[in-house]
Scaffold this motif. Structure first.
Motif, PDB file in Angstrom:
ATOM      1  N   MET A 266       8.787  50.525   0.384  1.00  0.00           N
ATOM      2  CA  MET A 266       9.813  50.157  -0.599  1.00  0.00           C
ATOM      3  C   MET A 266       9.895  51.223  -1.691  1.00  0.00           C
ATOM      4  N   ALA A 267      11.104  51.622  -2.013  1.00  0.00           N
ATOM      5  CA  ALA A 267      11.290  52.697  -2.989  1.00  0.00           C
ATOM      6  C   ALA A 267      10.965  52.217  -4.409  1.00  0.00           C
ATOM      7  N   ASP A 268      10.301  53.099  -5.165  1.00  0.00           N
ATOM      8  CA  ASP A 268       9.995  52.797  -6.567  1.00  0.00           C
ATOM      9  C   ASP A 268      11.272  52.613  -7.378  1.00  0.00           C
TER      10      ASP A 268
ATOM     11  N   ASP B  84      12.091  49.989 -10.363  1.00  0.00           N
ATOM     12  CA  ASP B  84      12.538  50.445 -11.681  1.00  0.00           C
ATOM     13  C   ASP B  84      13.829  49.744 -12.103  1.00  0.00           C
ATOM     14  N   ALA B  85      14.768  49.610 -11.145  1.00  0.00           N
ATOM     15  CA  ALA B  85      16.042  48.963 -11.457  1.00  0.00           C
ATOM     16  C   ALA B  85      15.835  47.498 -11.817  1.00  0.00           C
ATOM     17  N   VAL B  86      14.971  46.811 -11.059  1.00  0.00           N
ATOM     18  CA  VAL B  86      14.689  45.398 -11.352  1.00  0.00           C
ATOM     19  C   VAL B  86      14.026  45.268 -12.719  1.00  0.00           C
TER      20      VAL B  86
ATOM     21  N   MET C  71       9.853  35.899 -12.024  1.00  0.00           N
ATOM     22  CA  MET C  71       9.120  36.559 -10.943  1.00  0.00           C
ATOM     23  C   MET C  71       8.800  37.994 -11.361  1.00  0.00           C
ATOM     24  N   ASP C  72       7.738  38.560 -10.777  1.00  0.00           N
ATOM     25  CA  ASP C  72       7.416  39.931 -11.143  1.00  0.00           C
ATOM     26  C   ASP C  72       8.366  40.897 -10.444  1.00  0.00           C
ATOM     27  N   PRO C  73       8.628  42.062 -11.046  1.00  0.00           N
ATOM     28  CA  PRO C  73       9.596  43.013 -10.494  1.00  0.00           C
ATOM     29  C   PRO C  73       9.296  43.436  -9.063  1.00  0.00           C
ATOM     30  N   ASP C  74       8.020  43.585  -8.721  1.00  0.00           N
ATOM     31  CA  ASP C  74       7.675  43.999  -7.361  1.00  0.00           C
ATOM     32  C   ASP C  74       8.130  42.975  -6.322  1.00  0.00           C
ATOM     33  N   SER C  75       7.974  41.699  -6.630  1.00  0.00           N
ATOM     34  CA  SER C  75       8.371  40.652  -5.692  1.00  0.00           C
ATOM     35  C   SER C  75       9.886  40.633  -5.502  1.00  0.00           C
ATOM     36  N   ILE C  76      10.627  40.748  -6.610  1.00  0.00           N
ATOM     37  CA  ILE C  76      12.093  40.777  -6.520  1.00  0.00           C
ATOM     38  C   ILE C  76      12.538  42.026  -5.762  1.00  0.00           C
ATOM     39  N   ALA C  77      11.905  43.152  -6.061  1.00  0.00           N
ATOM     40  CA  ALA C  77      12.253  44.409  -5.386  1.00  0.00           C
ATOM     41  C   ALA C  77      11.994  44.320  -3.880  1.00  0.00           C
TER      42      ALA C  77
END
Length: 212
Positions: free
Chosen positions: A1-3, A7-9, A168-174
């Motif tokens: 998954m791209a960083d 970052d956008a989330v 939710m944390d950004p990583d999970s949404i991403a």
């Protein structure tokens, strides 16, 4: 998954004004170079989000007997043949149910009656039930659909889908967004070339572009 997705989330969550309620995080996808007047070119995909939707998903099951009993533990409502027939006679009640429900599940044996009684209500809304075969586990099916979202463009170039909640944390949404973009790239006629732009936002917050 791209960083860049993370970052956008993170930006979308950080820039959203504080609210006294739990907000949905949504994804807006803009398509290009597709003739969406042709139904075969439209997006119509069900996707299980790996991190869940972060929201309550309303699921109604049409079933009888043991399947109906099992479904009562997990579904928001379980309806039998009599209730189905009653809905067929009450269009307003059928429309209300369709608008309040995210997904319908039905025993395969009831699908013909559902088509007869509710087809004109559920069909145009893209909410015809997922058929449940005799060997299918209704509890497993409903639990899976609780983490499912529907991508549906109809004839519009821009469409939206839920990808999480603002707590939710950004990583999970991403991670959810990554799965959606990958599915679109795999199913669209020209893959990534048919995706013009993608934006993420909370319900009331500003849109942030997700870089390609």
């Amino acid at each position: 998954m791209a960083d860049t997705i993370v970052d956008a989330v993170s930006r979308a969550l950080d820039e959203a004004p504080g609210r006294n309620f739990r907000e949905t995080v949504d994804l807006a996808v803009n398509l290009r170079d597709l003739d969406l007047n042709d139904p075969s070119k439209r997006v119509d995909e069900s996707i299980v989000l790996p991190s869940g939707t972060g929201q309550d998903t309303q699921i109604v099951v049409f079933a009888t007997g043991e399947t109906a009993l099992q479904a009562e533990d997990v579904a928001d409502e379980v309806l039998g043949p009599d209730e189905l027939e009653d809905l067929g006679d009450d269009t307003d009640a059928a429309k209300d149910l369709a608008d309040e429900t995210d997904f319908f599940v039905a025993e395969a044996a009831l699908m013909q009656d559902i088509g007869r009684y509710l087809g004109t209500v559920l069909g145009p809304r893209g909410k015809m039930p997922t058929p449940l075969q005799p060997d299918d586990d209704v509890v497993e099916t409903v639990n899976r659909m609780m983490n499912t979202v529907q991508l549906r463009s109809r004839d519009r170039r821009t469409f939206h889908t839920r990808v999480g909640a603002d707590d939710m944390d950004p990583d999970s949404i991403a991670e959810n967004i990554d799965v959606i973009i990958r599915r679109l790239e795999a199913t669209l006629e020209k893959g990534p070339l048919n995706i013009d732009s993608v934006f993420v936002k909370t319900t009331m917050g500003p849109s942030v572009e997700v870089p390609a």
